[in-house]
Design a protein around this motif. Structure first.
Motif, PDB file in Angstrom:
ATOM      1  N   TYR A 130      35.517  32.395  34.057  1.00  0.00           N
ATOM      2  CA  TYR A 130      36.235  31.388  34.841  1.00  0.00           C
ATOM      3  C   TYR A 130      36.879  32.020  36.078  1.00  0.00           C
ATOM      4  O   TYR A 130      36.834  31.444  37.172  1.00  0.00           O
ATOM      5  CB  TYR A 130      37.304  30.739  33.961  1.00  0.00           C
ATOM      6  N   ALA A 131      37.468  33.213  35.915  1.00  0.00           N
ATOM      7  CA  ALA A 131      38.108  33.899  37.043  1.00  0.00           C
ATOM      8  C   ALA A 131      37.087  34.264  38.113  1.00  0.00           C
ATOM      9  O   ALA A 131      37.355  34.135  39.318  1.00  0.00           O
ATOM     10  CB  ALA A 131      38.832  35.151  36.556  1.00  0.00           C
TER      11      ALA A 131
ATOM     12  N   CYS B 109      39.869  36.724  40.197  1.00  0.00           N
ATOM     13  CA  CYS B 109      39.900  37.929  39.361  1.00  0.00           C
ATOM     14  C   CYS B 109      41.183  38.729  39.572  1.00  0.00           C
ATOM     15  O   CYS B 109      41.765  39.255  38.622  1.00  0.00           O
ATOM     16  CB  CYS B 109      38.683  38.808  39.644  1.00  0.00           C
ATOM     17  N   ASP B 110      41.603  38.842  40.824  1.00  0.00           N
ATOM     18  CA  ASP B 110      42.833  39.588  41.108  1.00  0.00           C
ATOM     19  C   ASP B 110      44.011  38.972  40.376  1.00  0.00           C
ATOM     20  O   ASP B 110      44.819  39.668  39.757  1.00  0.00           O
ATOM     21  CB  ASP B 110      43.095  39.610  42.619  1.00  0.00           C
ATOM     22  N   GLU B 111      44.095  37.649  40.407  1.00  0.00           N
ATOM     23  CA  GLU B 111      45.193  36.947  39.733  1.00  0.00           C
ATOM     24  C   GLU B 111      45.154  37.188  38.226  1.00  0.00           C
ATOM     25  O   GLU B 111      46.190  37.425  37.594  1.00  0.00           O
ATOM     26  CB  GLU B 111      45.107  35.453  40.023  1.00  0.00           C
ATOM     27  N   LEU B 112      43.942  37.151  37.645  1.00  0.00           N
ATOM     28  CA  LEU B 112      43.812  37.346  36.205  1.00  0.00           C
ATOM     29  C   LEU B 112      44.212  38.753  35.799  1.00  0.00           C
ATOM     30  O   LEU B 112      44.986  38.934  34.848  1.00  0.00           O
ATOM     31  CB  LEU B 112      42.370  37.081  35.760  1.00  0.00           C
ATOM     32  N   PHE B 113      43.717  39.764  36.520  1.00  0.00           N
ATOM     33  CA  PHE B 113      44.046  41.144  36.170  1.00  0.00           C
ATOM     34  C   PHE B 113      45.542  41.411  36.353  1.00  0.00           C
ATOM     35  O   PHE B 113      46.150  42.134  35.555  1.00  0.00           O
ATOM     36  CB  PHE B 113      43.230  42.125  37.022  1.00  0.00           C
ATOM     37  N   ARG B 114      46.127  40.840  37.393  1.00  0.00           N
ATOM     38  CA  ARG B 114      47.556  41.075  37.591  1.00  0.00           C
ATOM     39  C   ARG B 114      48.387  40.372  36.533  1.00  0.00           C
ATOM     40  O   ARG B 114      49.477  40.840  36.192  1.00  0.00           O
ATOM     41  CB  ARG B 114      47.977  40.638  38.998  1.00  0.00           C
ATOM     42  N   LEU B 115      47.870  39.272  36.007  1.00  0.00           N
ATOM     43  CA  LEU B 115      48.558  38.602  34.901  1.00  0.00           C
ATOM     44  C   LEU B 115      48.445  39.425  33.629  1.00  0.00           C
ATOM     45  O   LEU B 115      49.427  39.659  32.917  1.00  0.00           O
ATOM     46  CB  LEU B 115      47.962  37.209  34.698  1.00  0.00           C
ATOM     47  N   LEU B 116      47.236  39.906  33.330  1.00  0.00           N
ATOM     48  CA  LEU B 116      47.010  40.690  32.121  1.00  0.00           C
ATOM     49  C   LEU B 116      47.733  42.028  32.162  1.00  0.00           C
ATOM     50  O   LEU B 116      48.227  42.513  31.136  1.00  0.00           O
ATOM     51  CB  LEU B 116      45.510  40.920  31.917  1.00  0.00           C
ATOM     52  N   PHE B 117      47.776  42.643  33.341  1.00  0.00           N
ATOM     53  CA  PHE B 117      48.363  43.973  33.482  1.00  0.00           C
ATOM     54  C   PHE B 117      49.811  43.943  33.985  1.00  0.00           C
ATOM     55  O   PHE B 117      50.373  44.990  34.304  1.00  0.00           O
ATOM     56  CB  PHE B 117      47.523  44.834  34.429  1.00  0.00           C
TER      57      PHE B 117
ATOM     58  N   LEU C 294      36.513  49.090  39.714  1.00  0.00           N
ATOM     59  CA  LEU C 294      37.761  48.349  39.844  1.00  0.00           C
ATOM     60  C   LEU C 294      38.818  49.270  40.421  1.00  0.00           C
ATOM     61  O   LEU C 294      39.000  50.393  39.947  1.00  0.00           O
ATOM     62  CB  LEU C 294      38.212  47.829  38.473  1.00  0.00           C
ATOM     63  N   VAL C 295      39.497  48.815  41.473  1.00  0.00           N
ATOM     64  CA  VAL C 295      40.552  49.618  42.087  1.00  0.00           C
ATOM     65  C   VAL C 295      41.831  48.796  42.162  1.00  0.00           C
ATOM     66  O   VAL C 295      41.787  47.567  42.243  1.00  0.00           O
ATOM     67  CB  VAL C 295      40.158  50.119  43.495  1.00  0.00           C
ATOM     68  N   LEU C 296      42.953  49.483  42.121  1.00  0.00           N
ATOM     69  CA  LEU C 296      44.267  48.856  42.252  1.00  0.00           C
ATOM     70  C   LEU C 296      44.912  49.382  43.521  1.00  0.00           C
ATOM     71  O   LEU C 296      45.245  50.563  43.614  1.00  0.00           O
ATOM     72  CB  LEU C 296      45.140  49.173  41.037  1.00  0.00           C
ATOM     73  N   ILE C 297      45.075  48.520  44.505  1.00  0.00           N
ATOM     74  CA  ILE C 297      45.625  48.920  45.793  1.00  0.00           C
ATOM     75  C   ILE C 297      46.719  47.937  46.191  1.00  0.00           C
ATOM     76  O   ILE C 297      46.496  46.720  46.237  1.00  0.00           O
ATOM     77  CB  ILE C 297      44.546  48.966  46.892  1.00  0.00           C
ATOM     78  N   ASN C 298      47.910  48.472  46.466  1.00  0.00           N
ATOM     79  CA  ASN C 298      49.050  47.655  46.883  1.00  0.00           C
ATOM     80  C   ASN C 298      49.329  46.503  45.917  1.00  0.00           C
ATOM     81  O   ASN C 298      49.658  45.381  46.322  1.00  0.00           O
ATOM     82  CB  ASN C 298      48.825  47.097  48.297  1.00  0.00           C
ATOM     83  N   GLY C 299      49.141  46.793  44.623  1.00  0.00           N
ATOM     84  CA  GLY C 299      49.447  45.785  43.615  1.00  0.00           C
ATOM     85  C   GLY C 299      48.362  44.753  43.403  1.00  0.00           C
ATOM     86  O   GLY C 299      48.561  43.795  42.661  1.00  0.00           O
ATOM     87  N   HIS C 300      47.193  44.926  44.032  1.00  0.00           N
ATOM     88  CA  HIS C 300      46.104  43.971  43.897  1.00  0.00           C
ATOM     89  C   HIS C 300      44.868  44.658  43.340  1.00  0.00           C
ATOM     90  O   HIS C 300      44.565  45.804  43.685  1.00  0.00           O
ATOM     91  CB  HIS C 300      45.782  43.329  45.249  1.00  0.00           C
ATOM     92  N   PHE C 301      44.135  43.946  42.483  1.00  0.00           N
ATOM     93  CA  PHE C 301      42.921  44.466  41.866  1.00  0.00           C
ATOM     94  C   PHE C 301      41.702  43.984  42.651  1.00  0.00           C
ATOM     95  O   PHE C 301      41.595  42.795  42.972  1.00  0.00           O
ATOM     96  CB  PHE C 301      42.809  43.999  40.412  1.00  0.00           C
ATOM     97  N   MET C 302      40.795  44.919  42.949  1.00  0.00           N
ATOM     98  CA  MET C 302      39.582  44.580  43.690  1.00  0.00           C
ATOM     99  C   MET C 302      38.390  45.308  43.097  1.00  0.00           C
ATOM    100  O   MET C 302      38.515  46.436  42.629  1.00  0.00           O
ATOM    101  CB  MET C 302      39.734  44.961  45.166  1.00  0.00           C
ATOM    102  N   ILE C 303      37.230  44.640  43.140  1.00  0.00           N
ATOM    103  CA  ILE C 303      35.964  45.258  42.757  1.00  0.00           C
ATOM    104  C   ILE C 303      35.268  45.705  44.038  1.00  0.00           C
ATOM    105  O   ILE C 303      35.018  44.889  44.927  1.00  0.00           O
ATOM    106  CB  ILE C 303      35.058  44.280  41.991  1.00  0.00           C
ATOM    107  N   VAL C 304      34.978  47.001  44.142  1.00  0.00           N
ATOM    108  CA  VAL C 304      34.374  47.545  45.359  1.00  0.00           C
ATOM    109  C   VAL C 304      33.145  48.371  44.991  1.00  0.00           C
ATOM    110  O   VAL C 304      32.939  48.726  43.831  1.00  0.00           O
ATOM    111  CB  VAL C 304      35.379  48.423  46.140  1.00  0.00           C
ATOM    112  N   GLU C 305      32.335  48.679  45.991  1.00  0.00           N
ATOM    113  CA  GLU C 305      31.173  49.530  45.780  1.00  0.00           C
ATOM    114  C   GLU C 305      31.618  50.978  45.642  1.00  0.00           C
ATOM    115  O   GLU C 305      32.478  51.452  46.394  1.00  0.00           O
ATOM    116  CB  GLU C 305      30.196  49.393  46.948  1.00  0.00           C
ATOM    117  N   VAL C 306      31.037  51.682  44.695  1.00  0.00           N
ATOM    118  CA  VAL C 306      31.388  53.083  44.460  1.00  0.00           C
ATOM    119  C   VAL C 306      31.019  53.925  45.685  1.00  0.00           C
ATOM    120  O   VAL C 306      29.908  53.825  46.212  1.00  0.00           O
ATOM    121  CB  VAL C 306      30.665  53.631  43.217  1.00  0.00           C
ATOM    122  N   GLY C 307      31.964  54.724  46.145  1.00  0.00           N
ATOM    123  CA  GLY C 307      31.708  55.632  47.252  1.00  0.00           C
ATOM    124  C   GLY C 307      31.822  55.025  48.626  1.00  0.00           C
ATOM    125  O   GLY C 307      31.751  55.744  49.629  1.00  0.00           O
ATOM    126  N   LYS C 308      32.014  53.711  48.699  1.00  0.00           N
ATOM    127  CA  LYS C 308      32.132  53.065  50.000  1.00  0.00           C
ATOM    128  C   LYS C 308      33.582  53.039  50.445  1.00  0.00           C
ATOM    129  O   LYS C 308      34.473  52.680  49.681  1.00  0.00           O
ATOM    130  CB  LYS C 308      31.592  51.634  49.935  1.00  0.00           C
TER     131      LYS C 308
END
Length: 209
Positions: free
Chosen positions: A46-47, A53-61, A104-118
C-alpha cells in the motif's frame, strides 16, 4: 540486536492486533489479515502504491515506538541505542534487497530507496505544504477518522503533522534534530532556534505595563 549493559535490544515487537491498528492508522482499512507478515506485506504494498514509503518507515522507526528501551536510565543512552538499532535494521534490509541494486538510506530524517553507488543529490525544500505531499491529506484523513470514531488515529495523525512542521523548520535552517520522534525535544529546539524562550522578567514587565 544492539547490546547495552549486557542486555540486547532490537526493533519493537508488533502483535497482530497492533499491526491491524497500524494499518488503520495509515489509512489501509481493507486488510485481509492473517499472520503478522501478511499485515506487513499489505502495508508495504500500500505504501509503495501510494508513494508513502518514507512516511511508513518513519512511523515504524519512530523513536516513540521503541518502548522496549524504557528500562534504560539515561536518555542519551536511549538515543544512541535507538540510532544503532535503526542503523543495523537498514543494513539488514539492504542485505536482503542487494540483488535489486537498490538500497535504503536515511538522510535528514527521511527514508529513501536509491541506486547503489549512485551519487545522491539532496535539495532542502522550502517550507510549504507542497514540499511534503502526504501531509496534505492528513486533514481529510483526520476528519474521516474523527467521523468514524477512530480517535486514536486522529491523535496520531495530528501529532505526526506537528512533528513534520517542526522537523521541516529545523531542516530549512540546517539544524540537526536532537531526537526524531520526541515532539517535546523538537519543539524546544525550534523555540531555541527562533528565540521564543519566555523569561519571567519579560512576563512580569508585560503585566506591570
Amino acid at each position: 540486536m544492539v547490546t547495552h549493559n549486557g542486555i540486547e535490544y532490537g526493533l519493537p515487537y508488533y502483535t497482530g492486533t497492533q499491526l491491524r491498528s497500524l494499518c488503520d492508522e495509515f489509512g489501509l482499512t481493507d486488510v485481509v489479515g492473517g499472520s503478522r507478515w501478511c499485515y506487513v506485506e499489505e502495508l508495504l504494498d500500500y505504501a509503495i502504491e501510494q508513494q508513502r514509503c518514507d512516511e511508513l518507515f518513519r512511523l515504524l522507526f519512530s523513536e516513540r515506538q521503541f518502548t522496549n528501551l524504557q528500562d534504560i536510565a539515561d536518555m542519551n543512552d536511549i538515543d544512541e541505542v535507538y540510532r544503532q538499532i535503526v542503523k543495523k535494521a537498514i543494513e539488514y534490509i539492504n542485505h536482503s534487497i542487494r540483488l535489486s541494486h537498490k538500497e535504503l538510506v536515511l538522510i535528514n530524517g527521511h527514508f529513501m530507496i536509491v541506486e547503489v553507488g549512485k551519487a545522491l543529490v539532496i535539495e532542502t525544500p522550502k517550507l510549504n505544504i507542497r514540499s511534503i505531499p502526504y501531509v496534505q491529506g492528513f486533514r481529510e484523513r483526520c476528519n474521516d477518522d474523527f467521523n468514524s470514531g477512530n480517535y486514536d488515529s486522529v491523535i496520531t495523525k495530528s501529532r505526526t503533522t506537528m512533528e513534520e512542521v517542526l522537523v521541516q523548520l529545523l531542516e530549512e535552517n540546517n539544524v540537526k534534530q536532537i531526537s526524531k520522534g520526541y515532539l517535546l525535544k523538537l519543539y524546544n529546539q525550534v523555540k531555541t532556534l527562533f528565540n521564543m524562550q519566555q523569561k519571567k522578567k519579560t512576563i512580569n514587565e508585560l503585566i506591570i505595563c
